[in-house]
Enzyme design. Structure first.
Site, PDB file in Angstrom:
ATOM      1  N   GLY A  82      32.084  43.586  43.581  1.00  0.00           N
ATOM      2  CA  GLY A  82      30.802  43.049  43.131  1.00  0.00           C
ATOM      3  C   GLY A  82      29.701  44.012  43.504  1.00  0.00           C
ATOM      4  O   GLY A  82      29.900  44.885  44.361  1.00  0.00           O
ATOM      5  N   CYS A 110      37.308  46.096  47.241  1.00  0.00           N
ATOM      6  CA  CYS A 110      35.965  46.679  47.292  1.00  0.00           C
ATOM      7  C   CYS A 110      34.992  45.724  47.985  1.00  0.00           C
ATOM      8  O   CYS A 110      35.112  45.517  49.185  1.00  0.00           O
ATOM      9  CB  CYS A 110      35.523  47.080  45.880  1.00  0.00           C
ATOM     10  SG  CYS A 110      34.153  48.234  45.927  1.00  0.00           S
ATOM     11  N   TYR A 111      34.071  45.084  47.272  1.00  0.00           N
ATOM     12  CA  TYR A 111      33.160  44.139  47.938  1.00  0.00           C
ATOM     13  C   TYR A 111      33.964  43.054  48.671  1.00  0.00           C
ATOM     14  O   TYR A 111      33.611  42.630  49.773  1.00  0.00           O
ATOM     15  CB  TYR A 111      32.224  43.517  46.888  1.00  0.00           C
ATOM     16  CG  TYR A 111      31.256  42.492  47.436  1.00  0.00           C
ATOM     17  CD1 TYR A 111      30.078  42.884  48.053  1.00  0.00           C
ATOM     18  CD2 TYR A 111      31.523  41.122  47.333  1.00  0.00           C
ATOM     19  CE1 TYR A 111      29.188  41.945  48.565  1.00  0.00           C
ATOM     20  CE2 TYR A 111      30.644  40.183  47.835  1.00  0.00           C
ATOM     21  CZ  TYR A 111      29.476  40.589  48.449  1.00  0.00           C
ATOM     22  OH  TYR A 111      28.598  39.656  48.943  1.00  0.00           O
ATOM     23  N   HIS A 129      39.907  50.219  43.661  1.00  0.00           N
ATOM     24  CA  HIS A 129      40.183  49.213  42.622  1.00  0.00           C
ATOM     25  C   HIS A 129      41.594  49.393  42.051  1.00  0.00           C
ATOM     26  O   HIS A 129      41.810  50.257  41.203  1.00  0.00           O
ATOM     27  CB  HIS A 129      39.160  49.343  41.494  1.00  0.00           C
ATOM     28  CG  HIS A 129      37.796  48.891  41.890  1.00  0.00           C
ATOM     29  ND1 HIS A 129      37.378  47.584  41.765  1.00  0.00           N
ATOM     30  CD2 HIS A 129      36.759  49.558  42.443  1.00  0.00           C
ATOM     31  CE1 HIS A 129      36.144  47.466  42.212  1.00  0.00           C
ATOM     32  NE2 HIS A 129      35.739  48.655  42.637  1.00  0.00           N
ATOM     33  N   GLU A 138      43.021  47.475  40.021  1.00  0.00           N
ATOM     34  CA  GLU A 138      43.105  46.868  38.685  1.00  0.00           C
ATOM     35  C   GLU A 138      42.777  47.844  37.562  1.00  0.00           C
ATOM     36  O   GLU A 138      43.109  47.575  36.408  1.00  0.00           O
ATOM     37  CB  GLU A 138      42.188  45.624  38.620  1.00  0.00           C
ATOM     38  CG  GLU A 138      40.680  45.891  38.667  1.00  0.00           C
ATOM     39  CD  GLU A 138      40.114  46.035  40.085  1.00  0.00           C
ATOM     40  OE1 GLU A 138      40.880  46.385  41.004  1.00  0.00           O
ATOM     41  OE2 GLU A 138      38.899  45.834  40.264  1.00  0.00           O
ATOM     42  N   GLY A 159      41.169  32.759   9.733  1.00  0.00           N
ATOM     43  CA  GLY A 159      41.973  33.880   9.226  1.00  0.00           C
ATOM     44  C   GLY A 159      42.187  34.938  10.292  1.00  0.00           C
ATOM     45  O   GLY A 159      42.955  35.869  10.109  1.00  0.00           O
ATOM     46  N   ASP A 207      43.489  34.398  16.356  1.00  0.00           N
ATOM     47  CA  ASP A 207      43.470  33.240  17.261  1.00  0.00           C
ATOM     48  C   ASP A 207      43.687  31.928  16.512  1.00  0.00           C
ATOM     49  O   ASP A 207      44.553  31.132  16.856  1.00  0.00           O
ATOM     50  CB  ASP A 207      42.133  33.154  18.022  1.00  0.00           C
ATOM     51  CG  ASP A 207      41.778  34.458  18.693  1.00  0.00           C
ATOM     52  OD1 ASP A 207      42.704  35.223  18.995  1.00  0.00           O
ATOM     53  OD2 ASP A 207      40.575  34.723  18.888  1.00  0.00           O
ATOM     54  N   LYS A 213      43.223  37.784  24.680  1.00  0.00           N
ATOM     55  CA  LYS A 213      43.616  38.086  23.302  1.00  0.00           C
ATOM     56  C   LYS A 213      45.022  38.700  23.220  1.00  0.00           C
ATOM     57  O   LYS A 213      45.798  38.368  22.325  1.00  0.00           O
ATOM     58  CB  LYS A 213      42.596  39.078  22.720  1.00  0.00           C
ATOM     59  CG  LYS A 213      42.762  39.303  21.265  1.00  0.00           C
ATOM     60  CD  LYS A 213      41.506  38.926  20.548  1.00  0.00           C
ATOM     61  CE  LYS A 213      41.718  38.612  19.126  1.00  0.00           C
ATOM     62  NZ  LYS A 213      40.694  37.688  18.653  1.00  0.00           N
TER      63      LYS A 213
END
Ligand code: XMP
Length: 510
Positions: free
Chosen positions: A53, A80-81, A167, A169, A222, A225, A366
């Site tokens: 953060g 991190c934070y 990080h 990630e 269309g 999702d 997604k």
């Protein structure tokens, strides 16, 4: 199902932590940093991650979690934070250092017995911080260091608390996935049972038990999702399902014919098509404010659904393909994510519509929906379609939505898409379209001076639409697109290419 909770302290990478943990097949939820302990306990997480953060832990008013998370007896990983929070909480000292670490650093691993198990002794890692630990708490050991930081990773193994300054990630960190997997699978002992096959089975049962004998109306656009949602619902409750496709006059070129045709031909689902073009467009006359446009369009959709329920109902439920980032970006996390745009399909429907909302994909990203689509045998042409916003071309038209501007963006966007398909770029990018506003520029057509529209092409790459970067497509391709737009779309004299990333920009201009 076992789960890991990520508390979000406002880092732009918080979602990525969640996605990476899910990629290792452990279910993971992102919660606001200040979630009450009662909520966290109720979820029974096997472990907690504290995200990065922008704040500094020593500042008054900096975001802090409920301290009771440290008494839950479960592992905690601070990133991190989050790492600095742990140091601060257990009486280490965090301070601002002159040499801010930003970018790649070499991490030397001193202890690879758990968090760094299976990882080389030296890896590249991604750093992004100005604060760091001057002293670490007494009962913590150092697991790894860099040139700049002798405590880049620390642990209190008795209590299973871990802190890492970098990080894991982000893709720049080598073996970052393994670090998060080690934390969730081995340190937290979470069962890796989050799979999309499992989600489909769970979801079908869940839909059946929620809906019972009620009837469900499913709005199809269309896009991947809503199409995937329709197929899932068709499997779960086909007898009680009706699908509706609304032509709001703000669709891509020929979509009003293509979408219902594709859905019935390829997926065998009959669709009610409602032609509401004039209704939507007349309500948008004179409206220039982006949020007002979105609200009007959302409201008009609701009016159309009301009429559909009268004509084809009764229905008790409206199903929508809302995704996790929509939920977070609409500010419903109540965390640091501010309301950026009102995505019309989030936040419930007006009470007067009297329909309950069914959103089976509310917790999904997604790429997870795309995996489900493939498992449900949805043809690739649906799966690979770029996302298209619910309010349609209205959010790609700056200023008032007029027929002329709709014609321009519709035609110019179809050129962008067809050129990307022809050059093999379509599948490499997240979204690609043209936008138009009221700015005009002088051009020469034949021998005549013309004062025409400026069209902006926006092509972005992204993993989940939370962050995005403009796509470095070849100059020749930009040139082809530009030439075709000025030659083929009447009233356009200039073409520009958008080079803004998200943040600070958003993907759609409105
Ligand atoms: P922004 O512009 O917020 O867009 O960066 C992020 C992603 O969301 C899509 N988008 C929407 N999708 N209803 C939707 O279903 C909406 O109101 C909406 N607004 C933006 C956008 O196309 C991008 O993929």
């Amino acid at each position: 199902m076992d789960k890991i909770v990520v508390l979000d302290f406002g880092s732009q990478y918080s979602h990525l932590i969640c996605r990476r943990i899910r990629e290792s097949n452990v279910y993971c939820e992102l919660l606001p940093y200040n979630s009450p302990i009662s909520l966290i306990r109720k979820l029974e997480p096997k472990g907690i991650v504290l995200s990065g953060g922008p704040s500094s832990v020593y500042l008054d008013g900096s975001p802090k979690p409920d301290k009771k998370i440290f008494d839950m007896g479960i592992p905690v990983l601070g990133i991190c934070y989050g790492h600095q929070l742990i140091v601060n909480e257990f009486d280490g000292k965090i301070k601002r250092f002159d040499n801010r670490e930003y970018g790649l650093a070499d991490l030397e691993i001193d202890d690879n017995s758990d968090l760094f198990k299976g990882i080389n002794k030296k890896i590249r890692c991604w750093m992004s911080h100005a604060d760091a630990a001057e002293t670490i708490p007494n009962d913590f050991n150092i697991l790894a260091h860099t040139n700049n930081s002798n405590s880049a990773a620390i642990a209190n193994r008795n209590r299973r608390f871990y802190g890492i300054q970098f990080h894991p990630e982000v893709s720049h960190t080598e073996d970052g996935n393994t670090i998060l997997k080690n934390f969730s699978h081995f340190i937290s002992n979470a069962k890796p049972d989050w799979t999309m096959e499992g989600f489909i089975d769970f979801s079908i049962k869940d839909i059946r038990s929620k809906v019972q004998d009620d009837r469900v109306l499913c709005a199809i656009s269309g896009g991947v999702d809503s199409t995937t949602l329709a197929v899932l619902l068709n499997r779960a409750i086909s007898k009680n399902l009706a699908c509706v496709f609304v032509n709001n006059g703000l669709l891509r070129l020929n979509e009003e014919k293509l979408v219902p045709e594709m859905i019935s031909k390829h997926l065998g689902i009959n669709t009610i098509t409602i032609d509401a073009e004039q209704r939507f467009l007349s309500r948008l006359i004179g409206i220039t404010d982006p949020e007002q446009k979105r609200k009007i369009i959302g409201d008009e959709f609701a009016q159309v659904f009301l009429e559909v329920t009268k004509d084809y109902g009764p229905f008790e439920w409206l199903a929508q393909g809302t995704l996790y980032p929509d939920v977070i970006e609409s500010g419903f996390s109540k965390g640091p994510a501010a309301v950026i745009k009102t995505h019309h399909n989030v936040g419930g429907l007006p009470d007067w519509l009297n329909l309950k909302v069914l959103e089976p994909f509310r917790s999904l990203y997604k790429d997870e929906v795309r995996k489900i689509a493939a498992l449900l045998d949805i043809p690739n042409e649906f799966i690979k379609r770029h996302p298209f916003p619910g309010p349609g071309l209205a959010v790609r038209i700056i200023g008032e939505v007029t027929n002329d501007k709709i014609r321009i963006v519709r035609h110019a966007s179809s050129i962008v898409e067809s050129e990307l398909i022809a050059s093999g770029w379509y599948d490499k990018v997240w979204q690609a379209y043209a936008a138009v506003g009221d700015d005009l520029a002088v051009g020469v057509l034949g021998d005549e001076r013309v004062y025409g529209h400026i069209v902006t092409i926006r092509i972005v790459e992204s993993l989940d639409a939370m962050t995005a970067d403009w796509s470095r497509i070849p100059y020749d391709l930009i040139s082809n697109i530009s030439n075709r737009i000025t030659n083929e779309v009447n009233g356009v004299t200039w073409v520009t290419y958008s080079v803004s990333s998200k943040p600070p920009a958003t993907i759609e201009p409105q």
